[in-house]
Design an enzyme around this catalytic site. Structure first.
Site, mmCIF file in Angstrom:
data_model
loop_
_atom_site.group_PDB
_atom_site.id
_atom_site.type_symbol
_atom_site.label_atom_id
_atom_site.label_comp_id
_atom_site.label_asym_id
_atom_site.label_seq_id
_atom_site.Cartn_x
_atom_site.Cartn_y
_atom_site.Cartn_z
ATOM 1 N N LYS A 98 -5.224 -32.228 6.821
ATOM 2 C CA LYS A 98 -6.479 -32.370 7.519
ATOM 3 C C LYS A 98 -6.512 -31.612 8.752
ATOM 4 C CE LYS A 98 -7.391 -36.930 5.569
ATOM 5 N NZ LYS A 98 -7.689 -38.369 5.855
ATOM 6 N N TYR B 286 -15.293 -37.039 -0.226
ATOM 7 C CA TYR B 286 -15.155 -38.413 -0.008
ATOM 8 C C TYR B 286 -16.319 -39.350 -0.536
ATOM 9 C CZ TYR B 286 -11.221 -38.106 3.422
ATOM 10 O OH TYR B 286 -9.926 -38.019 3.956
ATOM 11 N N ARG C 94 1.585 -40.701 -2.357
ATOM 12 C CA ARG C 94 0.967 -41.850 -1.514
ATOM 13 C C ARG C 94 2.122 -42.425 -0.599
ATOM 14 N NH1 ARG C 94 -4.653 -42.551 -1.077
ATOM 15 N NH2 ARG C 94 -4.349 -44.731 -0.915
ATOM 16 N N ASN D 215 -5.442 -39.269 10.798
ATOM 17 C CA ASN D 215 -3.980 -39.752 10.029
ATOM 18 C C ASN D 215 -3.483 -38.526 9.261
ATOM 19 O OD1 ASN D 215 -6.110 -39.813 7.766
ATOM 20 N ND2 ASN D 215 -5.677 -41.736 7.534
ATOM 21 N N HIS E 254 -4.244 -36.216 3.459
ATOM 22 C CA HIS E 254 -5.001 -36.847 2.498
ATOM 23 C C HIS E 254 -4.144 -36.667 1.001
ATOM 24 C CE1 HIS E 254 -8.052 -37.823 -0.763
ATOM 25 N NE2 HIS E 254 -7.536 -36.932 -1.304
ATOM 26 N N GLU F 139 -10.450 -34.457 -7.817
ATOM 27 C CA GLU F 139 -10.086 -33.572 -6.586
ATOM 28 C C GLU F 139 -9.647 -32.494 -6.860
ATOM 29 O OE1 GLU F 139 -9.786 -37.709 -3.980
ATOM 30 O OE2 GLU F 139 -8.243 -36.638 -4.240
#
Ligand code: ATP
Ligand code: MG
Length: 137
Positions: free
Chosen positions: A9, A49, A85, A112, A115, A126
């Protein structure tokens, strides 16, 4: 082989964490099959999103994702969606374990730094949203 969409990000790019993040995925043994740097439009961020559009933080989140360069990537490997993840850590960096990307490198949920797709369906969705088929190795 399984593939997932990973994005650094704008905060991660701005803080100079691109190589740090890529290294962690590479060292684990995952394979980078696509990468580009883009500034997403707000409209594009809203598409990315879309699952979160009823959440109170949706607008701020989309403003943030479209606020600067993002490094968009596709990573490949056995179990890469779930394990990716795991490398990333919990959504809220206050709860992510040390040793994870967010645990080691971030402090607040709205910043954070990374993604990762949360399942096989969203991974496909995605990857297709961010990349054209000819951009994938
Ligand atoms: P991502 O989709 O970015 O990989 P995630 O899957 O861990 O993160 P989601 O629930 O999909 O978490 O939320 C998407 C993003 O929205 C989070 O990464 C975070 O930046 C932001 N977010 C989530 N919860 C909050 C919150 N309570 N306040 C502000 N921002 C939030
Ligand atoms: Mg998510």
């Amino acid at each position: 082989l399984e593939r997932t969409f990973i994005a650094i990000k704008p905060d991660g790019v701005q803080r100079g964490l691109i190589s740090e993040i890529i290294s962690r995925f590479e060292r684990k043994g995952f394979k980078l099959v696509a990468i580009k740097i883009v500034v997403p439009s707000k409209d594009f961020a809203q598409k990315h999103y879309h699952d979160l559009k009823t959440r109170p933080f949706f607008d701020g989140l989309c403003d943030f994702l479209s606020s600067g360069p993002v490094v968009a990537m596709v990573w490949e490997g056995e179990g890469v969606i779930k394990y990716g993840r795991k490398l990333i850590g919990a959504t809220d960096p206050q709860k992510s374990e040390p040793g994870t990307i967010r645990g080691d490198l971030a402090v607040v949920v709205g910043r954070n730094i990374i993604h990762g797709s949360d399942g096989p369906e969203t991974a496909k969705e995605e990857v297709n949203l961010w990349f054209k088929p000819e951009e994938l190795v």
